[in-house]
Design a protein around this motif. Structure first.
Motif, PDB file in Angstrom:
ATOM      1  N   ASP A  10     -12.295  -9.840  37.127  1.00 20.03           N
ATOM      2  CA  ASP A  10     -12.903 -11.161  37.019  1.00 20.03           C
ATOM      3  C   ASP A  10     -11.827 -12.160  36.593  1.00 20.03           C
ATOM      4  O   ASP A  10     -11.498 -12.281  35.410  1.00 20.03           O
ATOM      5  N   ALA A  11     -11.246 -12.844  37.572  1.00 15.84           N
ATOM      6  CA  ALA A  11     -10.201 -13.846  37.310  1.00 15.84           C
ATOM      7  C   ALA A  11     -10.767 -15.218  37.667  1.00 15.84           C
ATOM      8  O   ALA A  11     -11.263 -15.407  38.780  1.00 15.84           O
ATOM      9  N   ARG A  12     -10.692 -16.150  36.736  1.00 14.15           N
ATOM     10  CA  ARG A  12     -11.307 -17.461  36.956  1.00 14.15           C
ATOM     11  C   ARG A  12     -10.310 -18.580  36.654  1.00 14.15           C
ATOM     12  O   ARG A  12      -9.762 -18.656  35.560  1.00 14.15           O
ATOM     13  N   ASP A  13     -10.113 -19.416  37.671  1.00 14.46           N
ATOM     14  CA  ASP A  13      -9.243 -20.584  37.564  1.00 14.46           C
ATOM     15  C   ASP A  13      -7.869 -20.211  36.987  1.00 14.46           C
ATOM     16  O   ASP A  13      -7.319 -20.904  36.139  1.00 14.46           O
ATOM     17  N   VAL A  14      -7.321 -19.108  37.476  1.00 17.72           N
ATOM     18  CA  VAL A  14      -6.068 -18.576  36.928  1.00 17.72           C
ATOM     19  C   VAL A  14      -4.873 -19.400  37.413  1.00 17.72           C
ATOM     20  O   VAL A  14      -4.783 -19.766  38.587  1.00 17.72           O
ATOM     21  N   GLY A  31      -4.888 -22.117  40.100  1.00 19.99           N
ATOM     22  CA  GLY A  31      -6.338 -22.122  39.944  1.00 19.99           C
ATOM     23  C   GLY A  31      -7.060 -21.152  40.854  1.00 19.99           C
ATOM     24  O   GLY A  31      -7.984 -21.528  41.572  1.00 19.99           O
ATOM     25  N   THR A  33      -9.523 -18.029  41.669  1.00 25.78           N
ATOM     26  CA  THR A  33     -10.686 -17.299  41.173  1.00 25.78           C
ATOM     27  C   THR A  33     -10.966 -16.123  42.098  1.00 25.78           C
ATOM     28  O   THR A  33     -11.112 -16.311  43.304  1.00 25.78           O
ATOM     29  N   GLN A  35     -13.175 -12.219  42.160  1.00 28.55           N
ATOM     30  CA  GLN A  35     -14.088 -11.284  41.522  1.00 28.55           C
ATOM     31  C   GLN A  35     -14.238 -10.061  42.419  1.00 28.55           C
ATOM     32  O   GLN A  35     -14.566 -10.189  43.600  1.00 28.55           O
ATOM     33  N   GLY A  68      -6.755 -20.510  32.627  1.00 28.86           N
ATOM     34  CA  GLY A  68      -7.844 -19.708  33.145  1.00 28.86           C
ATOM     35  C   GLY A  68      -8.013 -18.420  32.366  1.00 28.86           C
ATOM     36  O   GLY A  68      -7.375 -18.198  31.336  1.00 28.86           O
ATOM     37  N   THR A  69      -8.873 -17.547  32.870  1.00 27.78           N
ATOM     38  CA  THR A  69      -9.141 -16.274  32.197  1.00 27.78           C
ATOM     39  C   THR A  69      -8.994 -15.115  33.174  1.00 27.78           C
ATOM     40  O   THR A  69      -9.281 -15.239  34.366  1.00 27.78           O
TER      41      THR A  69
END
Length: 317
Positions: A10-14, A31, A33, A35, A68-69
């Protein structure tokens, strides 16, 4: 932990930037994202410099994201590396094995570092190296090196497997064997994220793909999703001296004329092909080299990258 237990990556706005604040600052990931769900095979595609390796390194926990996360199995792979690392397998683009050790010695050493999983004999048999146990690493071919890389990556029965260009240097048989291994791992529940330059590889084994360009995702979904907006092609040669005019064919979005060869681009392959064949039959015209095909992942990929866009500009000029 992730509330959705099926969500493994789960990578978001990385974001990832090299040389931040300096004269040579370079934003490699802008940025992104992504999943990926449990048991899925997910392929990252892109030209050199698109950001594939930078993203994979963040997912593997080799570096922190600048924004991001990132979560793998519910954990931050960089800050909680001790939790994540035993559950993942990694096959890098190049391995660094001691040249004088044998295949068996390298595998036995790695088995001591990995969590309990497959035996040395099991993994070397899986990748077809069981007959090369006593061969020094320096005597292996490029394809055999990649097989050994793969064997070590799956030694600990990882829940998540990262494959960076896994079949580079392999012969066709080695590539097919690797595809079969990936399919077997997926059936066992392993989640696989791979990068590859072989588009037919991604088309054949990936459940979903993402195409990267300039550090951003420009397309994502199943292969069918990604190619849905790209036209099919009908190509043929008119015989010398043919004076018959081609019929009107609604649905043709572009027509290329390359000498006697004509290429038609359309979203409606069957109606256009039917119209063309009826016309040819009525006028007794032989369409030499007739070829009709739906769009492929390669067509979609090229349309989204500078190389393909440059080619299209040249054809249209």
């Amino acid at each position: 932990m992730n509330e959705d237990n099926s969500l493994v990556i789960d990578a978001r706005d990385v974001q990832r930037t090299y040389g931040a604040g300096g004269r040579n600052e370079y934003r490699a990931v802008r940025g992104v994202t992504l999943q990926v769900h449990r048991g899925e095979v997910f392929a990252l595609l892109g030209t050199n410099g698109a950001g594939k390796t930078s993203i994979v390194e963040l997912l593997e926990g080799l570096a922190p994201a600048d924004g991001g996360t990132v979560r793998v199995l519910g954990y931050d792979p960089f800050r909680e590396r001790t939790r994540v690392r035993p559950l993942t397998g990694v096959m890098l683009q190049t391995g660094g094995f001691p040249a004088d050790l044998t295949v068996a010695e390298v595998a036995r050493f790695w088995a001591r570092c990995a969590r309990p999983g497959r035996t040395v004999s099991e993994v070397l048999s899986l990748v077809g190296l069981q007959s090369r146990l006593s061969v020094p690493v320096k005597q292996l071919s490029g394809g055999e090196h990649r097989r050994l890389d793969l064997a070590l990556a799956v030694m600990g029965r990882p829940e998540v497997l990262f494959l960076d260009e896994p079949t580079t240097g392999m012969d066709p048989e080695g590539r097919r064997d690797t595809w079969e291994i990936v399919q077997q791992l997926r059936q066992e529940g392993t989640t696989v994220l791979l990068t590859t330059h072989y588009l037919e590889e991604a088309e054949g084994i990936a459940d979903r793909v993402a195409i990267l360009q300039g550090g951003v995702v420009v397309a994502e979904g199943t292969t069918a999703d990604v190619i849905a907006d790209h036209p099919s092609r009908v190509s043929f040669e008119l015989p010398p001296g043919c004076s018959e005019a081609l019929p009107a064919m609604p649905g043709v979005t572009r027509r290329e004329v390359l000498g006697r060869t004509i290429v038609l681009h359309t979203q409606y392959l069957q109606p256009v092909l039917t119209t063309l064949l009826v016309w040819a039959n009525e006028h007794e015209v032989v369409l030499q080299g007739l070829d009709a095909r739906s769009a492929t992942l390669e067509d979609a990929f090229l349309a989204m990258t500078p190389i393909g866009q440059s080619r299209s500009a040249k054809v249209g000029s």
